[in-house]
Design a protein around this motif. Structure first.
Motif, PDB file in Angstrom:
ATOM      1  N   VAL A 276     -34.181   4.681  -8.525  1.00 40.27           N
ATOM      2  CA  VAL A 276     -33.100   5.649  -8.689  1.00 40.27           C
ATOM      3  C   VAL A 276     -33.260   6.353 -10.033  1.00 40.27           C
ATOM      4  O   VAL A 276     -33.304   5.709 -11.085  1.00 40.27           O
ATOM      5  CB  VAL A 276     -31.721   4.957  -8.632  1.00 40.27           C
ATOM      6  CG1 VAL A 276     -30.606   5.989  -8.875  1.00 40.27           C
ATOM      7  CG2 VAL A 276     -31.531   4.265  -7.288  1.00 40.27           C
TER       8      VAL A 276
ATOM      9  N   THR B 131     -31.708   8.068 -12.857  1.00 41.26           N
ATOM     10  CA  THR B 131     -30.338   8.030 -13.354  1.00 41.26           C
ATOM     11  C   THR B 131     -30.307   7.962 -14.873  1.00 41.26           C
ATOM     12  O   THR B 131     -31.197   7.350 -15.480  1.00 41.26           O
ATOM     13  CB  THR B 131     -29.588   6.815 -12.775  1.00 41.26           C
ATOM     14  OG1 THR B 131     -28.344   6.632 -13.479  1.00 41.26           O
ATOM     15  CG2 THR B 131     -30.402   5.545 -12.912  1.00 41.26           C
TER      16      THR B 131
ATOM     17  N   MET C  74     -28.583   6.131 -16.476  1.00 37.39           N
ATOM     18  CA  MET C  74     -28.364   4.724 -16.813  1.00 37.39           C
ATOM     19  C   MET C  74     -29.647   3.893 -16.696  1.00 37.39           C
ATOM     20  O   MET C  74     -29.611   2.677 -16.882  1.00 37.39           O
ATOM     21  CB  MET C  74     -27.296   4.129 -15.881  1.00 37.39           C
ATOM     22  CG  MET C  74     -25.970   4.883 -15.882  1.00 37.39           C
ATOM     23  SD  MET C  74     -25.189   4.958 -17.505  1.00 37.39           S
ATOM     24  CE  MET C  74     -24.705   3.245 -17.698  1.00 37.39           C
ATOM     25  N   GLY C  75     -30.763   4.535 -16.405  1.00 40.12           N
ATOM     26  CA  GLY C  75     -32.027   3.816 -16.292  1.00 40.12           C
ATOM     27  C   GLY C  75     -32.428   3.186 -17.612  1.00 40.12           C
ATOM     28  O   GLY C  75     -32.107   3.696 -18.686  1.00 40.12           O
TER      29      GLY C  75
ATOM     30  N   VAL D 297     -29.482  10.763  -9.036  1.00 41.02           N
ATOM     31  CA  VAL D 297     -28.055  10.942  -9.311  1.00 41.02           C
ATOM     32  C   VAL D 297     -27.844  12.398  -9.703  1.00 41.02           C
ATOM     33  O   VAL D 297     -28.356  12.859 -10.723  1.00 41.02           O
ATOM     34  CB  VAL D 297     -27.584  10.004 -10.443  1.00 41.02           C
ATOM     35  CG1 VAL D 297     -26.117  10.281 -10.773  1.00 41.02           C
ATOM     36  CG2 VAL D 297     -27.780   8.548 -10.045  1.00 41.02           C
TER      37      VAL D 297
ATOM     38  N   THR E 130     -27.453   0.563  -7.824  1.00 42.56           N
ATOM     39  CA  THR E 130     -28.848   1.006  -7.856  1.00 42.56           C
ATOM     40  C   THR E 130     -29.799  -0.180  -7.844  1.00 42.56           C
ATOM     41  O   THR E 130     -29.481  -1.257  -8.346  1.00 42.56           O
ATOM     42  CB  THR E 130     -29.120   1.853  -9.110  1.00 42.56           C
ATOM     43  OG1 THR E 130     -28.878   1.050 -10.276  1.00 42.56           O
ATOM     44  CG2 THR E 130     -28.190   3.053  -9.149  1.00 42.56           C
TER      45      THR E 130
ATOM     46  N   TYR F 295     -33.534   0.051  -8.770  1.00 42.21           N
ATOM     47  CA  TYR F 295     -34.408   0.148  -9.935  1.00 42.21           C
ATOM     48  C   TYR F 295     -34.097   1.458 -10.654  1.00 42.21           C
ATOM     49  O   TYR F 295     -34.643   2.506 -10.316  1.00 42.21           O
ATOM     50  CB  TYR F 295     -35.877   0.110  -9.505  1.00 42.21           C
ATOM     51  CG  TYR F 295     -36.268  -1.149  -8.767  1.00 42.21           C
ATOM     52  CD1 TYR F 295     -36.815  -2.239  -9.436  1.00 42.21           C
ATOM     53  CD2 TYR F 295     -36.089  -1.251  -7.379  1.00 42.21           C
ATOM     54  CE1 TYR F 295     -37.172  -3.406  -8.759  1.00 42.21           C
ATOM     55  CE2 TYR F 295     -36.435  -2.403  -6.690  1.00 42.21           C
ATOM     56  CZ  TYR F 295     -36.975  -3.473  -7.384  1.00 42.21           C
ATOM     57  OH  TYR F 295     -37.327  -4.628  -6.704  1.00 42.21           O
ATOM     58  N   GLY F 296     -33.219   1.408 -11.647  1.00 44.43           N
ATOM     59  CA  GLY F 296     -32.844   2.602 -12.393  1.00 44.43           C
ATOM     60  C   GLY F 296     -33.975   3.071 -13.292  1.00 44.43           C
ATOM     61  O   GLY F 296     -34.560   2.281 -14.026  1.00 44.43           O
ATOM     62  N   ARG F 297     -34.276   4.361 -13.217  1.00 47.86           N
ATOM     63  CA  ARG F 297     -35.371   4.921 -14.009  1.00 47.86           C
ATOM     64  C   ARG F 297     -34.970   6.247 -14.654  1.00 47.86           C
ATOM     65  O   ARG F 297     -34.186   7.030 -14.101  1.00 47.86           O
ATOM     66  CB  ARG F 297     -36.609   5.180 -13.120  1.00 47.86           C
ATOM     67  CG  ARG F 297     -37.217   3.931 -12.518  1.00 47.86           C
ATOM     68  CD  ARG F 297     -37.897   3.059 -13.558  1.00 47.86           C
ATOM     69  NE  ARG F 297     -38.606   1.944 -12.946  1.00 47.86           N
ATOM     70  CZ  ARG F 297     -38.085   0.733 -12.747  1.00 47.86           C
ATOM     71  NH1 ARG F 297     -36.825   0.500 -13.112  1.00 47.86           N
ATOM     72  NH2 ARG F 297     -38.788  -0.221 -12.198  1.00 47.86           N
TER      73      ARG F 297
END
Length: 223
Positions: free
Chosen positions: A70, A72, A74-75, A95, A112, A114-116
């Motif tokens: 994902v 984002t 927030m990653g 996002v 999520t 895997y936030g990236r």
């Protein structure tokens, strides 16, 4: 020069842009592509909305979990070639939100996998052309696809927009640089080196003396 943190934090300020072309050969993607859309942009100019109309992306509800990569704010690390298997097996999501409205956006509540984050890239969408990190949804998705090795998929998505090829033209060197890395740490290292070299080049240009024109240059007359 902005710091690495500044670039990474601004990276997914996903502005929106689109055209109205439609194609019917969507068979190229064999993994899920999705987005959480917080309705913070003009729906007529939203690249994510256009992809949804073309059935190239699926909208997710806030409480709906996505198990793949994902993109984002927030990653906790950059997308890299190391994520290829995750995307291939579980998919890719983005996002769609405005960085200016991040505090009022419940991104932290998203489920999520895997936030990236994305590394430094230049936007080519009509709204933010030439601005660093101001990527549209389709640019963010295509960048991640390209970096992990799904270059054909990246070009396929960008081809749905009249300006899409410009994203690859502007970022070809950077995308190939990131795609040649192995993991998140090496992508960040490559990004830092690129930005440092670019800053040094700009400083060198600023430090060059402004010589007055020669006599032949200033006369403007042929002999």
């Amino acid at each position: 020069m902005e710091t690495l943190s500044d670039h990474l934090n601004d990276n997914l300020n996903l502005s929106c842009s689109s055209s109205d072309e439609v194609s019917d050969d969507e068979e190229i993607i064999n993994y899920p592509v999705a987005m959480w859309d917080f309705n913070q942009c003009d729906p007529k100019k939203c690249s994510g909305r256009k992809l949804e109309r073309m059935k190239l992306i699926k909208s997710l509800k806030i409480k709906q979990k996505f198990h793949g990569v994902v993109l984002t704010p927030m990653g906790n690390k950059c997308v890299s070639p190391d994520d290829k298997d995750i995307i291939t097996q579980k998919g890719l999501a983005v996002v769609d939100c405005s960085w200016a409205k991040l505090e009022e956006t419940p991104i932290a509540s998203l489920k999520t996998g895997y936030g990236r984050l994305l590394p430094f890239l230049i936007a080519a969408n009509p709204i933010n052309y030439g601005k660093p990190c101001q990527l549209s949804c389709v640019e963010a998705l295509a960048a991640a696809m390209y970096i992990v090795g799904h270059k054909t998929n990246a070009k396929y998505y960008l081809d749905k927009f009249s300006w899409g090829h410009s994203f690859l033209d502007l970022n070809e060197e950077l995308l190939n640089l990131y795609a040649s890395c192995t993991n998140s740490a090496s992508v960040v290292e490559a990004q830092n080196k690129y930005l440092e070299d670019a800053e040094k080049e700009q400083q060198t240009r600023r430090d060059m003396p402004d010589y007055p024109p020669s006599e032949s240059e200033s006369s403007g007359e042929e002999t």
